[in-house]
Write a protein that holds these residues in place. Sequence first.
Motif, PDB file in Angstrom:
ATOM      1  N   CYS A  47     -19.579  34.190   3.562  1.00  0.00           N
ATOM      2  CA  CYS A  47     -19.126  33.450   4.728  1.00  0.00           C
ATOM      3  C   CYS A  47     -19.845  33.627   5.885  1.00  0.00           C
ATOM      4  N   TYR A  54     -18.498  35.117  -1.944  1.00  0.00           N
ATOM      5  CA  TYR A  54     -17.487  34.224  -2.876  1.00  0.00           C
ATOM      6  C   TYR A  54     -18.363  33.763  -3.947  1.00  0.00           C
ATOM      7  N   TRP A  59     -15.720  28.919  -3.365  1.00  0.00           N
ATOM      8  CA  TRP A  59     -15.518  28.582  -1.848  1.00  0.00           C
ATOM      9  C   TRP A  59     -15.349  27.189  -1.905  1.00  0.00           C
TER      10      TRP A  59
END
Length: 140
Positions: A47, A54, A59
């Motif tokens: 992120c 992720y 995502w």
Amino acid sequence: MDEQELPPLTITNNDIEAANQLSLHCPICANPVEKFVDDRDLQPVLCGKCGTLYHKTCWELGGGKCAVLGCGHDKFRVHGVPTNPVLSIKYTDLPRPSANGRSSQTKRLKDQQRREVEQLRRPSLLQRLFRWLLDQIKIG
């Protein structure tokens, strides 16, 4: 219990490794996020705001935004790809080329070599003393 009665906390390397393993799981699928994968769908992404790991597919399946409560950032970056430049060089940092194509370093090296040759040709103190003595013997 008073603070003095509590036993001291001990944190082992195993505890730290276990905590790190928990933080390397994808919050969408709860599977570990691995750094070296062949499948592009399982490529690790972070992120852009909070840095949560992720899988790329997770995502995208999560709506293209961070699933961490309160973050919701919609930009990610690929894990392991440097975002900051490793080295930046300005043109002013580079030496200017000379008009004849020789660099200043070449000139400096040639000057140093010339000085060293002159020192080798220059007679030492002992040689000069010996020559003076010979000249004195010839005169006298």
